[in-house]
Design an enzyme around this catalytic site. Structure first.
Site, mmCIF file in Angstrom:
data_model
loop_
_atom_site.group_PDB
_atom_site.id
_atom_site.type_symbol
_atom_site.label_atom_id
_atom_site.label_comp_id
_atom_site.label_asym_id
_atom_site.label_seq_id
_atom_site.Cartn_x
_atom_site.Cartn_y
_atom_site.Cartn_z
ATOM 1 C CB SER A 119 14.551 -13.051 -69.294
ATOM 2 O OG SER A 119 13.742 -12.584 -68.223
ATOM 3 C CB VAL A 120 17.596 -9.505 -67.170
ATOM 4 C CG1 VAL A 120 16.471 -8.752 -67.896
ATOM 5 C CG2 VAL A 120 18.225 -8.601 -66.122
ATOM 6 C CE LYS A 121 11.697 -7.319 -65.555
ATOM 7 N NZ LYS A 121 11.581 -5.835 -65.484
ATOM 8 C CG ASP A 122 14.149 -15.675 -64.088
ATOM 9 O OD1 ASP A 122 13.124 -15.403 -64.731
ATOM 10 O OD2 ASP A 122 14.805 -16.728 -64.258
ATOM 11 C CB THR B 35 8.109 -9.296 -65.724
ATOM 12 O OG1 THR B 35 9.104 -8.382 -66.147
ATOM 13 C CG2 THR B 35 7.853 -9.138 -64.231
#
Ligand code: PMP
Length: 329
Positions: free
Chosen positions: A39-42, A72
């Site tokens: 995901s983008v949250k890395d 996250t």
């Protein structure tokens, strides 16, 4: 030699064929589901942990604590493992089983709580802060609360990386960017970064039903109506990250439109994504129609669809919510 840290970011930009064809624009999706935590949250997780280590707020053998919708937490646990740090994650019990399983498999200590509004002291974000404060009193190792909503190092990750990558991938030929907001880190960081490079780029929020952010952008009022099965996006308050986002306009996207787009992305482009990506691409289509032909518009493909098998690809679940379901299931 590469480590898991080096796998974060530098994701490809994918031209979305159907969305581009129907709008006669070029609509691109940033393939954030290809990050190692899927995901983008890395990106935010890495910046938060590196910053905490740099400031000596965290150390090997210490513990990072966070309240999260899941992604996250997955990014944090993955990176914390790499640095020899323990992780405690507080999550609302209505989030997908697949995300909870991923957190447990990675070795996070998972605490599930009932979803309650932010004003309630037992809200998952506030509860995670309380755990960190309590542990700090007795632990001989550093305990750090990640605070992704109000810690603007989250947005900084996207100023430093995502916005630069998008701008370079299109050689600066970008007219607008749209995405949804959970913490606001992505829209704030990409928005700030792109506007620094090209002042007249439009930054537009795509907000799900049940979130107050659309009305906040349109008329300054934190009001919401309806609800959404999407996870990790929408908000009832202005976080510090969202507060610094340079947003020009907003669209509200309902679940029916978002799911139809999500299933189209799978069937016609072969991209199996979560529903926040559907909100984002539906928002990009609305924006393209509003801006007119020939524009280059970028959005975020946030995470993988397999994180929501029990919901997004569960016909019984979708039928019970009166939502569309794919004809191949
Ligand atoms: N999509 C998904 C699936 C998410 O988990 C999140 C973050 N919770 C977002 C989008 C929104 O990202 P941000 O927190 O940067 O606003």
């Amino acid at each position: 030699m590469n480590t898991v840290i080096d796998l974060i970011g530098n994701t490809p930009l994918i031209k979305l064929r159907k969305a581009s064809e129907i709008t006669e624009c070029n609509i691109y999706g940033k393939a954030e589901f290809l990050n190692p935590g899927l995901s983008v949250k890395d990106r935010a997780a890495l910046w938060i942990i590196k910053d905490a280590l740099k400031k000596n707020n965290l150390e090997k053998g210490g513990t990072i604590v966070e309240g999260t919708a899941g992604n996250t937490g997955i990014g944090i646990t993955m990176i914390a493992n790499y640095f020899g740090i323990n992780t405690i994650i507080v999550i609302n019990n209505n989030q997908s089983q697949e995300k909870k399983d991923a957190l447990k498999n990675l070795g996070a200590k998972l605490i599930e709580v009932d979803p309650v509004p932010y004003a309630n002291p037992n809200n998952y974000v506030k509860y995670s802060k309380k755990i960190a404060e309590e542990m700090s009193k007795t632990s001989n190792k550093k305990i750090c609360w990640a605070n992704q909503f109000d810690n603007i190092i989250n947005a900084q990750a996207h100023i430093d990386t995502t916005s630069v990558e998008i701008y370079n991938q299109l050689d600066g030929n970008i007219d607008a960017f749209t995405c949804s907001s959970g913490t606001g880190g992505t829209i704030a960081g990409v928005g700030i970064g792109l506007k620094e490079k090209k002042k007249n780029i439009k930054i537009v929020l795509s907000d799900p039903d049940g979130s107050s952010l659309y009305n906040y952008i349109k008329n300054g009022k934190l009001e919401s109506s309806g609800s959404s099965i999407t996870e990790g996006i929408g908000a009832s308050r202005i976080s510090k990250n969202f507060g610094i986002a340079p947003i020009d306009d907003a669209f509200q996207v309902n679940d029916i439109d978002a799911l139809n787009v999500t299933f189209d992305l799978l069937k016609e482009e072969g991209l199996c994504l979560g529903s926040s990506s559907g909100i984002n691409v539906a928002g990009a289509i609305n924006l393209a129609k509003k801006m007119g032909k020939g524009k280059n518009i970028v959005t975020i493909l946030c995470d993988v669809g397999t994180r929501y098998t029990s919901k997004l690809y569960n016909v019984e679940f979708l039928k019970s919510k009166g939502l569309p379901y794919p004809d191949w299931l």
